[in-house]
Design a protein around this motif. Structure first.
Motif, PDB file in Angstrom:
ATOM      1  N   LEU A   1      37.317  43.885  29.429  1.00  0.00           N
ATOM      2  CA  LEU A   1      38.230  44.256  30.510  1.00  0.00           C
ATOM      3  C   LEU A   1      37.410  43.911  31.889  1.00  0.00           C
ATOM      4  O   LEU A   1      38.264  43.579  32.865  1.00  0.00           O
ATOM      5  CB  LEU A   1      38.265  45.864  30.553  1.00  0.00           C
ATOM      6  N   LEU A   2      36.097  43.844  31.976  1.00  0.00           N
ATOM      7  CA  LEU A   2      35.443  43.563  33.078  1.00  0.00           C
ATOM      8  C   LEU A   2      34.689  42.496  32.967  1.00  0.00           C
ATOM      9  O   LEU A   2      33.675  42.067  33.848  1.00  0.00           O
ATOM     10  CB  LEU A   2      34.403  44.987  33.490  1.00  0.00           C
ATOM     11  N   THR A   3      35.057  41.565  32.087  1.00  0.00           N
ATOM     12  CA  THR A   3      34.314  40.306  31.990  1.00  0.00           C
ATOM     13  C   THR A   3      32.923  40.085  32.010  1.00  0.00           C
ATOM     14  O   THR A   3      32.081  39.842  33.001  1.00  0.00           O
ATOM     15  CB  THR A   3      34.858  39.252  33.045  1.00  0.00           C
ATOM     16  N   TRP A   4      32.193  41.036  31.278  1.00  0.00           N
ATOM     17  CA  TRP A   4      30.748  41.375  31.390  1.00  0.00           C
ATOM     18  C   TRP A   4      29.940  40.223  30.897  1.00  0.00           C
ATOM     19  O   TRP A   4      30.099  39.575  29.865  1.00  0.00           O
ATOM     20  CB  TRP A   4      30.550  42.649  30.525  1.00  0.00           C
ATOM     21  N   LYS A   5      28.840  40.010  31.495  1.00  0.00           N
ATOM     22  CA  LYS A   5      27.677  39.183  31.104  1.00  0.00           C
ATOM     23  C   LYS A   5      26.432  39.696  31.072  1.00  0.00           C
ATOM     24  O   LYS A   5      26.068  40.252  32.118  1.00  0.00           O
ATOM     25  CB  LYS A   5      27.699  37.879  32.130  1.00  0.00           C
ATOM     26  N   PRO A   6      25.803  39.642  29.820  1.00  0.00           N
ATOM     27  CA  PRO A   6      24.396  40.121  29.581  1.00  0.00           C
ATOM     28  C   PRO A   6      23.065  39.573  30.580  1.00  0.00           C
ATOM     29  O   PRO A   6      22.764  38.502  30.251  1.00  0.00           O
ATOM     30  CB  PRO A   6      24.232  39.799  28.262  1.00  0.00           C
TER      31      PRO A   6
ATOM     32  N   LEU B   1      27.078  53.135  40.154  1.00  0.00           N
ATOM     33  CA  LEU B   1      27.841  53.874  41.069  1.00  0.00           C
ATOM     34  C   LEU B   1      27.064  53.253  42.516  1.00  0.00           C
ATOM     35  O   LEU B   1      27.849  53.105  43.453  1.00  0.00           O
ATOM     36  CB  LEU B   1      26.946  55.168  41.040  1.00  0.00           C
ATOM     37  N   MET B   2      25.904  52.640  42.543  1.00  0.00           N
ATOM     38  CA  MET B   2      25.259  52.003  43.821  1.00  0.00           C
ATOM     39  C   MET B   2      26.050  50.661  44.023  1.00  0.00           C
ATOM     40  O   MET B   2      26.506  50.578  45.148  1.00  0.00           O
ATOM     41  CB  MET B   2      23.682  51.774  43.327  1.00  0.00           C
ATOM     42  N   PHE B   3      26.331  49.908  43.034  1.00  0.00           N
ATOM     43  CA  PHE B   3      27.008  48.622  43.218  1.00  0.00           C
ATOM     44  C   PHE B   3      28.558  49.079  43.672  1.00  0.00           C
ATOM     45  O   PHE B   3      29.230  48.355  44.489  1.00  0.00           O
ATOM     46  CB  PHE B   3      27.272  47.871  42.234  1.00  0.00           C
ATOM     47  N   ALA B   4      29.118  50.267  43.089  1.00  0.00           N
ATOM     48  CA  ALA B   4      30.414  50.634  43.755  1.00  0.00           C
ATOM     49  C   ALA B   4      30.383  51.038  45.205  1.00  0.00           C
ATOM     50  O   ALA B   4      31.424  50.960  45.908  1.00  0.00           O
ATOM     51  CB  ALA B   4      31.003  51.589  42.749  1.00  0.00           C
ATOM     52  N   ILE B   5      29.319  51.727  45.614  1.00  0.00           N
ATOM     53  CA  ILE B   5      29.264  52.040  47.120  1.00  0.00           C
ATOM     54  C   ILE B   5      28.936  51.017  47.925  1.00  0.00           C
ATOM     55  O   ILE B   5      29.653  51.038  48.939  1.00  0.00           O
ATOM     56  CB  ILE B   5      27.901  52.938  46.748  1.00  0.00           C
TER      57      ILE B   5
ATOM     58  N   LEU C   1      31.919  40.906  49.437  1.00  0.00           N
ATOM     59  CA  LEU C   1      32.826  41.674  48.733  1.00  0.00           C
ATOM     60  C   LEU C   1      32.864  41.069  47.221  1.00  0.00           C
ATOM     61  O   LEU C   1      32.746  42.223  46.400  1.00  0.00           O
ATOM     62  CB  LEU C   1      34.285  41.688  49.478  1.00  0.00           C
ATOM     63  N   PRO C   2      33.366  40.020  47.212  1.00  0.00           N
ATOM     64  CA  PRO C   2      33.221  39.416  45.647  1.00  0.00           C
ATOM     65  C   PRO C   2      31.978  39.652  44.939  1.00  0.00           C
ATOM     66  O   PRO C   2      32.120  39.958  43.753  1.00  0.00           O
ATOM     67  CB  PRO C   2      33.776  38.218  45.773  1.00  0.00           C
ATOM     68  N   ARG C   3      31.295  39.525  45.761  1.00  0.00           N
ATOM     69  CA  ARG C   3      29.571  39.664  45.102  1.00  0.00           C
ATOM     70  C   ARG C   3      29.552  40.936  44.489  1.00  0.00           C
ATOM     71  O   ARG C   3      29.075  41.182  43.189  1.00  0.00           O
ATOM     72  CB  ARG C   3      28.584  39.173  45.904  1.00  0.00           C
ATOM     73  N   TYR C   4      29.599  41.884  45.396  1.00  0.00           N
ATOM     74  CA  TYR C   4      29.470  43.428  44.942  1.00  0.00           C
ATOM     75  C   TYR C   4      30.419  43.785  43.776  1.00  0.00           C
ATOM     76  O   TYR C   4      30.105  44.983  43.024  1.00  0.00           O
ATOM     77  CB  TYR C   4      29.407  44.352  46.196  1.00  0.00           C
ATOM     78  N   VAL C   5      31.571  43.505  43.911  1.00  0.00           N
ATOM     79  CA  VAL C   5      32.757  43.888  43.090  1.00  0.00           C
ATOM     80  C   VAL C   5      32.390  43.307  41.921  1.00  0.00           C
ATOM     81  O   VAL C   5      32.370  43.989  40.575  1.00  0.00           O
ATOM     82  CB  VAL C   5      34.200  43.274  43.466  1.00  0.00           C
ATOM     83  N   ALA C   6      31.887  41.929  41.699  1.00  0.00           N
ATOM     84  CA  ALA C   6      31.539  41.438  40.306  1.00  0.00           C
ATOM     85  C   ALA C   6      30.259  42.099  39.756  1.00  0.00           C
ATOM     86  O   ALA C   6      30.253  42.334  38.387  1.00  0.00           O
ATOM     87  CB  ALA C   6      31.326  39.885  40.425  1.00  0.00           C
TER      88      ALA C   6
ATOM     89  N   THR D   1      29.684  45.111  40.308  1.00  0.00           N
ATOM     90  CA  THR D   1      29.995  46.433  39.723  1.00  0.00           C
ATOM     91  C   THR D   1      30.592  46.193  38.183  1.00  0.00           C
ATOM     92  O   THR D   1      30.384  47.234  37.439  1.00  0.00           O
ATOM     93  CB  THR D   1      31.076  47.095  40.653  1.00  0.00           C
ATOM     94  N   LYS D   2      31.345  45.493  38.218  1.00  0.00           N
ATOM     95  CA  LYS D   2      32.135  45.056  36.928  1.00  0.00           C
ATOM     96  C   LYS D   2      30.896  45.056  35.811  1.00  0.00           C
ATOM     97  O   LYS D   2      31.102  45.641  34.808  1.00  0.00           O
ATOM     98  CB  LYS D   2      32.828  43.901  36.950  1.00  0.00           C
ATOM     99  N   THR D   3      29.846  44.248  36.093  1.00  0.00           N
ATOM    100  CA  THR D   3      28.670  44.077  35.216  1.00  0.00           C
ATOM    101  C   THR D   3      28.030  45.341  34.815  1.00  0.00           C
ATOM    102  O   THR D   3      27.872  45.651  33.748  1.00  0.00           O
ATOM    103  CB  THR D   3      27.634  42.905  35.680  1.00  0.00           C
ATOM    104  N   ALA D   4      27.732  46.055  35.877  1.00  0.00           N
ATOM    105  CA  ALA D   4      27.186  47.380  35.896  1.00  0.00           C
ATOM    106  C   ALA D   4      27.816  48.281  35.097  1.00  0.00           C
ATOM    107  O   ALA D   4      27.368  49.130  34.233  1.00  0.00           O
ATOM    108  CB  ALA D   4      26.697  47.929  37.110  1.00  0.00           C
TER     109      ALA D   4
END
Length: 745
Positions: free
Chosen positions: A172-177, A234-238, A263-268, A270-273
């Motif tokens: 759902l969040l296109t997670w990368k390890p 939570l930090m990245f969402a903030i 904005l795209p950097r921190y949204v991405a 947040t998805k990973t986190a």
């Protein structure tokens, strides 16, 4: 010569009872010294000697009961009543009776089993809480030897990165390890983003408790590589929300980088986190707070249906944590109860708007009863602390919670109307049914009642010099105007000829006030820090009504004022209004150009001087010219690819690539014939077309969804049927609920 004599191995002592910690936690103890559970959690294992057995009561009381029982049985026989046939005596009791009705001391007397009622309970562990709300889980709840194992095995911080793909919906969040430590900004920038969040975002969301989170943020900055995964999300969402709340110039001044990059950097990130924290299976309040903030950070950019679906995921996570029940009923502390109430109400209020933007009924599934979490308390964060023994005393004056309290009041009022309507013999009240009601007196009475409630509870205490309280004042006026507009919505009339002049003027006055209030919320220097929250709540039906009126009546008495407000709307929301990915903005832009063209033509007919076109009009026109050029290029390529040596295109290819942009197509539409491709999306494409169509020849055809936006931009035939009569609100409803094909956030 000294020699070391090895001490004999002393096997661990096994007790006959559980240790203190396992007993308190109600988990199984292996009764070793120390037990495995205490060793695993690195705590001291303490065994207290068992309590001495209770002394058995004397038999004197039993003898007294037997004597009375015999006397009562004798009295029953005197009345010709056989004690063995008295209703209510179980078969087990009958089997335990002797022939003369006396109890046989050699046989046990079985008692009727007592029925038990299961009550919801929380399983509390290190990673959060999970609600157990059925009898199936109640049978195993007390047998769970480790709460973390029952709720998902290893904790989020102990699991390996690769495990995330096996037990969580990370796609759902296109997670990368990979590690996120390097993605955090420097400590000075984190402080700036945190302060921006506190000033711009927190007053309108109140999802976090600032005093406790402040110390946690400070600790995290010093050891950023050791931050738990949930708290890192939570930090990245903030970070994301802080950047979202800034304008481009503010972002460069405060942080030193462009907003479009940050904005795209921190949204991405947040998805990973969130994926690393296994948000889909998490029971952590911190992870849920991060998810809700993440949804808010992407709600303006992502397709509405994707945002609504992801909001539904957050709702399910919250329900699994027991948030649909008030924390006081679950025995939680006053502090945690209050935080859970804030999250639950904020999540529900967001879900209502997300559903509305997808064309779904607002408030339809909302119930408000004695088990529903109470509204958040009207208190400041400073009055809350984790060890508080009892709930804080609510204030009757404005606090930090005033915006959230005001919004929750609107929800409670709507829920009250829904509950009241069946008693009045009316249909179940929803936003659509409210619009469809013909009795304007009833609807106007609703609005008046709401105004009185808001005025009494909130507005009379608000100080306009305080930004947050000024925001509430404006928001209250806007909300009541919005409900009035819905009550008197133009769709109630079949044509403009049927609308009384007084009604036209009344609705026009409401929509102009709405645009003025939107403009003030975004343009006022006092409210500029809250402007990020406005675009998501703009009432597009009001904007459409204004533009349609200006198109039908270009020289309206208030046309100058109306065009100034439309210009403010485009200036304050240029990224949104000029978005070419979402059909609603493309459609509004097309209607705006038609209204502006009509105004230019009307002024030219009267030989009046016309100033140059505004910048947003020029951009809208350039978009459409560019779309026409792209479509012509696409059509040329298709022709060349189909028959390179002939100007004639085979019929099948022409039907696949053809868009109704000729005069003949328009004539067909006016005559009632449906075009080949419908911009409202009625023609099936993609996966549905593959299995629902009779033939598969079109499997390799051009994806018409990709051509949809350019088709709308290049031709406005879908607006030509308005003809100055009345706008087709069903058509606009489809645009409002139709999104793009962006990936789910």
């Amino acid at each position: 010569m000294n020699s070391t004599i090895p001490s004999p191995h002393i096997p661990p002592t096994k007790h006959t009872h559980a240790c203190v910690r396992c007993s308190d936690r109600k988990v199984r103890c292996d009764k070793q010294t120390p037990c495995n559970s205490c060793v695993r959690h690195n705590v001291q294992c303490i065994f207290h000697p068992p309590r001495p057995p209770r002394r058995k009561r004397g038999s004197g009381r039993d003898e007294l009961v037997d004597e009375r029982l015999k006397r009562y049985e004798a009295l029953l026989r005197e009345k010709c009543i056989d004690p063995n046939e008295v209703p209510g005596i179980s078969e087990a009791e009958n089997r335990g009776m002797t022939a003369n009705g006396c109890s046989d001391p050699l046989k046990p007397v079985w008692k009727q089993p007592q029925a038990t009622v299961f009550k919801p309970q929380l399983l509390v562990g290190q990673n959060g809480t999970e609600l157990v709300d059925n009898s199936l889980w109640s049978r195993v709840a007390e047998e769970v030897h480790d709460t973390e194992a029952a709720l998902g095995g290893e904790s989020a911080n102990e699991a390996s990165d690769g495990d995330a793909f096996n037990d969580d919906f990370t796609y759902l969040l296109t997670w990368k390890p990979h590690t996120l430590a390097s993605s955090h900004p420097p400590a000075a920038v984190i402080h700036q983003l945190w302060q921006t969040f506190l000033e711009n975002v927190n007053p309108l969301t109140k999802l976090v408790h600032v005093p406790t989170l402040q110390s946690a943020i400070e600790k995290a900055i010093t050891k950023i590589e050791l931050v738990p995964r949930g708290f890192e999300a939570l930090m990245f969402a903030i970070y994301s929300m802080a950047v979202l709340s800034l304008r481009e110039d503010e972002c460069k001044e405060i942080i030193g980088e462009a907003r479009a990059i940050l904005l795209p950097r921190y949204v991405a990130a947040t998805k990973t986190a969130l994926s690393r924290a296994k948000f889909m299976s998490s029971t952590s309040i911190v992870v849920l707070q991060a998810l809700v903030l993440h949804i808010m950070s992407i709600r303006d950019d992502y397709e509405p249906r994707a945002v609504w679906s992801l909001t539904g995921v957050a709702m399910r996570i919250a329900e699994g944590m027991g948030m649909r029940l008030d924390g006081a009923l679950l025995g939680l502390s006053p502090f945690e109860t209050e935080i859970r109430r804030r999250i639950w109400w904020q999540l529900n209020m967001h879900d209502f708007r997300a559903a509305e933007l997808c064309g779904q009924a607002k408030f339809r599934n909302f119930t408000f009863d004695e088990t529903t979490p109470k509204k958040p308390a009207n208190v400041n964060d400073s009055e809350l602390y984790p060890a508080m023994p009892q709930p804080a005393v609510e204030s009757i004056r404005p606090t930090e919670m005033i915006w959230c309290m005001f919004r929750s009041e609107l929800v409670v009022f709507a829920a009250g109307l829904i509950a009241r309507m069946p008693k009045l013999g009316k249909i179940a009240f929803t936003s659509e049914e409210y619009t469809a009601m013909d009795n304007l007196k009833v609807k106007d009475a609703f609005v008046k009642e709401l105004e009185d409630v808001i005025e009494t509870k909130y507005l009379r205490f608000c100080d306009p010099s305080q930004p947050l309280q000024f925001m509430v004042l404006l928001g209250a006026r806007l909300s009541t105007n919005l409900i009035r507009f819905i009550a008197h919505h133009p769709r109630r009339w079949a044509s403009l000829d049927q609308v009384p002049v007084s009604e036209q003027q009344f609705v026009w006055g409401i929509v102009i006030q709405l645009l003025e209030q939107y403009s003030m919320m975004q343009s006022s220097s006092q409210l500029r820090r809250f402007a990020w929250n406005v675009p998501y709540f703009i009432q597009w039906h009001a904007v459409i009504h204004v533009l349609d009126t200006l198109r039908a009546n270009p020289l309206h008495l208030d046309s100058v004022k109306a065009w100034k407000l439309i210009g403010n709307l485009y200036e304050n929301n240029s990224e949104l209004m000029l978005n070419m990915k979402k059909p609603i903005f493309v459609a509004v832009g097309g209607l705006c150009l038609k209204a502006f063209d009509a105004r230019e033509a009307a002024l030219a007919n009267e030989d009046r001087i016309f100033t140059r076109s505004p910048e947003y009009i020029t951009k809208l026109r350039d978009q459409r010219e560019g779309a026409k050029a792209r479509r012509e290029t696409t059509r040329t390529k298709i022709k060349v690819r189909a028959v390179p040596d002939n100007d004639e295109i085979p019929k099948t290819m022409e039907n696949e690539a053809r868009w109704p942009d000729t005069n003949s197509d328009l004539e067909e539409r006016r005559d009632g014939a449906q075009p080949q491709i419908n911009p409202l999306g009625h023609t099936r494409t993609g996966d549905d077309a593959f299995w629902l169509n009779d033939a598969l020849e079109g499997a390799g055809a051009v994806n018409m969804m990709e051509l949809d936006i350019d088709g709308i931009l290049s031709q406005d035939y879908w607006l030509d049927n308005l003809g100055g009569e009345v706008i087709d609100w069903e058509q606009w409803d489809a645009w409002l609920s139709n999104g793009n094909t962006d990936p789910i956030p």
